[in-house]
Enzyme design. Structure first.
Site, mmCIF file in Angstrom:
data_model
loop_
_atom_site.group_PDB
_atom_site.id
_atom_site.type_symbol
_atom_site.label_atom_id
_atom_site.label_comp_id
_atom_site.label_asym_id
_atom_site.label_seq_id
_atom_site.Cartn_x
_atom_site.Cartn_y
_atom_site.Cartn_z
ATOM 1 N N PHE A 111 0.737 -1.214 -0.095
ATOM 2 C CA PHE A 111 -0.068 0.014 0.098
ATOM 3 C C PHE A 111 0.870 1.161 0.035
ATOM 4 O O PHE A 111 1.768 1.192 0.880
ATOM 5 C CB PHE A 111 -0.834 -0.031 1.187
ATOM 6 N N ASP B 233 2.981 -3.756 9.727
ATOM 7 C CA ASP B 233 1.516 -3.065 9.609
ATOM 8 C C ASP B 233 0.609 -4.177 9.477
ATOM 9 O O ASP B 233 0.751 -5.154 8.895
ATOM 10 C CB ASP B 233 1.848 -2.421 8.325
ATOM 11 N N TYR C 270 -10.126 0.781 11.315
ATOM 12 C CA TYR C 270 -11.497 0.983 10.547
ATOM 13 C C TYR C 270 -11.659 -0.261 9.648
ATOM 14 O O TYR C 270 -12.803 -0.117 8.919
ATOM 15 C CB TYR C 270 -11.721 2.326 9.916
ATOM 16 N N LYS C 271 -10.793 -1.188 9.533
ATOM 17 C CA LYS C 271 -11.014 -2.327 8.365
ATOM 18 C C LYS C 271 -11.863 -3.381 9.211
ATOM 19 O O LYS C 271 -12.777 -3.353 9.478
ATOM 20 C CB LYS C 271 -9.797 -2.581 7.798
ATOM 21 N N ARG D 259 -11.104 -6.947 -5.745
ATOM 22 C CA ARG D 259 -10.707 -7.591 -4.464
ATOM 23 C C ARG D 259 -12.077 -7.687 -3.497
ATOM 24 O O ARG D 259 -13.084 -6.926 -3.480
ATOM 25 C CB ARG D 259 -9.928 -6.640 -4.029
HETATM 26 C C1 LIG Z 1 -5.138 0.792 4.801
HETATM 27 C C2 LIG Z 1 -3.903 0.958 4.980
HETATM 28 C C3 LIG Z 1 -3.256 2.047 5.443
HETATM 29 C C4 LIG Z 1 -4.121 3.324 5.745
HETATM 30 O O1 LIG Z 1 -3.325 4.336 6.068
HETATM 31 P P1 LIG Z 1 -3.972 5.662 6.879
HETATM 32 O O2 LIG Z 1 -3.142 6.512 7.355
HETATM 33 O O3 LIG Z 1 -5.175 5.130 7.812
HETATM 34 O O4 LIG Z 1 -4.717 6.385 5.601
HETATM 35 C C5 LIG Z 1 -1.833 2.336 5.540
HETATM 36 N N1 LIG Z 1 -1.077 0.881 5.279
HETATM 37 C C6 LIG Z 1 -1.669 -0.110 4.874
HETATM 38 C C7 LIG Z 1 -0.996 -1.243 4.473
HETATM 39 C C8 LIG Z 1 -3.149 -0.206 4.622
HETATM 40 O O5 LIG Z 1 -3.629 -1.408 4.416
#
Ligand SMILES: *Cc1c(COP(=O)(O)O)cnc(C)c1O
Length: 417
Positions: free
Chosen positions: A131, A202, A227-228, A376
């Site tokens: 990401f 992460d 939030y996921k 997805r």
């Molecule tokens: C969802 C996600 C994020 C989200 O980062 P925010 O700072 O909350 O926008 C970051 N890294 C990964 C790998 C994610 O899946």
């Protein structure tokens, strides 16, 4: 669940729901009637208790309690209290997790702390296909060192091989956001430690979706969002884990007053807190944080082993049904086929993935699209049923057989995919 032994039809899926030990948890969520929600890996569904909690925080705690609520409603301690609640879900001990800020911000803090802990080393290793925000943040951390530190991007098996005596840390996302591939946290951490490097994880796509054992693996730092799979609500605060051995040693550089040893002494200079609170910066978003607790509480009433078992059964079923019933329609599995190497999501590559996903959403099956060609689907075991998997594939079959995705209204691109 022995899928292969069962005849696959809708009734077989209903039988699996009837035997599902987590089935009753779906009642704790408010889902629109008829909608099949397969995007809980991006934004979790709304717990039924969320609206009442928000109302209580606004009207009673804020409206009536006003500033007293920092003490009387426990607002000031909320980041650490929620951190302690979250800790058992990720294999952390009390006092090692704080809920605050965003994942991107927390990653900045722990990467910077790692850089400070390894002053003689130069390289941060991340996964190139991760990401992007993680890699953007690492670039920013490196840039702030004025060229001392550089970011090296690797893929999958190259990661362990890339670790050497110049490595500050490996910072990997446990479950890949696009493919759902699970990295071996214990093995990569052991490899990092053998080279004197740190291990940072992460957990955005694993916290709440599968068992995670940070301390079992000896991880140094971790971040993730609520939030996921944790159903904390849009923009709910993220979390940060710092192993106890680093607290007071590895300091994050955004030295705000909430990380100060005595925030209400209002001293002229910064003096770091020695515990997990040093990773806080400033005033937290109490409303969002209060809602995150509602989602966490549902998780704490469920067994993580049962969540993983159901997650594997749901994703296995989805893969099998799509491959059987959409054979010849151009879908290629883009997630690991082996369940143990897969998180709680399934991705398929398809050249026309974007209009297909739009047509699916119009038909009441919400997944998402990740450029350039990935559709997805996330499976949150707390509220997705086996019959939902059946019905989702049923609607996909209709869209593919009928060429419905070719309609002009499904070709238009929205800002958020
Ligand atoms: C969802 C996600 C994020 C989200 O980062 P925010 O700072 O909350 O926008 C970051 N890294 C990964 C790998 C994610 O899946």
């Amino acid at each position: 669940m022995t899928l292969d032994a069962e005849p696959l039809d809708r009734a077989a899926c209903q039988a699996m729901d009837a035997a599902d030990p987590l089935a009753s948890l779906r009642d704790r969520f408010d889902l629109p009637e008829g909608l099949i929600y397969l995007d809980g890996n991006s934004l979790g569904a709304m717990p039924k208790d969320a609206a009442a909690r928000a109302h209580d925080v606004v009207t009673r705690e804020w409206g009536t309690g006003l500033i007293k609520s920092w003490n009387s409603a426990g607002w000031f301690d909320l980041p650490v209290r929620l951190g302690d609640k979250l800790a058992p879900l990720i294999g952390a001990a009390p006092g090692e997790v704080v809920v605050c800020d965003s994942t991107s911000q927390n990653l900045f803090k722990v990467l910077s702390a790692a850089v400070a802990l390894r002053p003689d080393r130069r390289v941060l290793i991340l996964e190139g296909s991760n990401f992007p925000t993680n890699n953007y943040i690492a670039e920013g951390v490196a840039a702030a060192t004025g060229g001392r530190v550089e970011v090296r991007l690797c893929e999958k098996d190259e990661i362990a091989e890339a670790i050497d005596e110049d490595t500050i840390a490996v910072a990997i996302t446990h479950v890949h956001y696009k493919s759902g591939h699970v990295h071996d946290m214990a093995a990569i951490t052991a490899r990092a430690h053998a080279a004197g490097a740190l291990s940072i994880w992460d957990l955005c796509h694993s916290a709440g979706a599968m068992p995670v054992d940070l301390n079992g693996a000896g991880v140094d730092f971790a971040v993730g969002c609520t939030y996921k799979y944790l159903n904390g609500g849009p923009g709910s605060p993220a979390f940060l884990f710092a192993a106890r051995r680093h607290q007071g040693q590895a300091l994050q550089p955004v030295t705000g007053w909430w990380g100060h040893a005595a925030p209400f002494a209002f001293e002229p200079g910064y003096r770091p807190q020695q515990g997990i609170r040093q990773y806080l910066i400033g005033t937290q978003q109490i409303l969002s944080m209060a809602l995150a607790e509602v989602g966490l509480d549902i998780h704490l009433s469920a067994d993580m082993g049962a969540i993983r078992t159901k997650s594997i059964a749901l994703t296995d079923l989805f893969i099998r049904l799509v491959e059987q019933r959409c054979a010849g329609h151009g879908f290629t599995l883009a997630s690991p086929r082996a369940a143990e190497a897969r998180g709680s999501q399934v991705s398929f590559a398809h050249a026309d993935g974007y209009p297909i996903m739009r047509a699916l959403i119009a038909a009441g099956v919400v997944g998402d699209f990740r450029a350039p060609d990935t559709v997805r689907f996330g499976f949150t075991p707390l509220y997705v049923r086996f019959v939902d998997v059946w019905d989702a594939v049923d609607r996909l079959v209709a869209i593919m057989d009928g060429g419905i995705w070719k309609l002009p209204e499904h070709q238009v691109r929205d800002a958020v995919t």
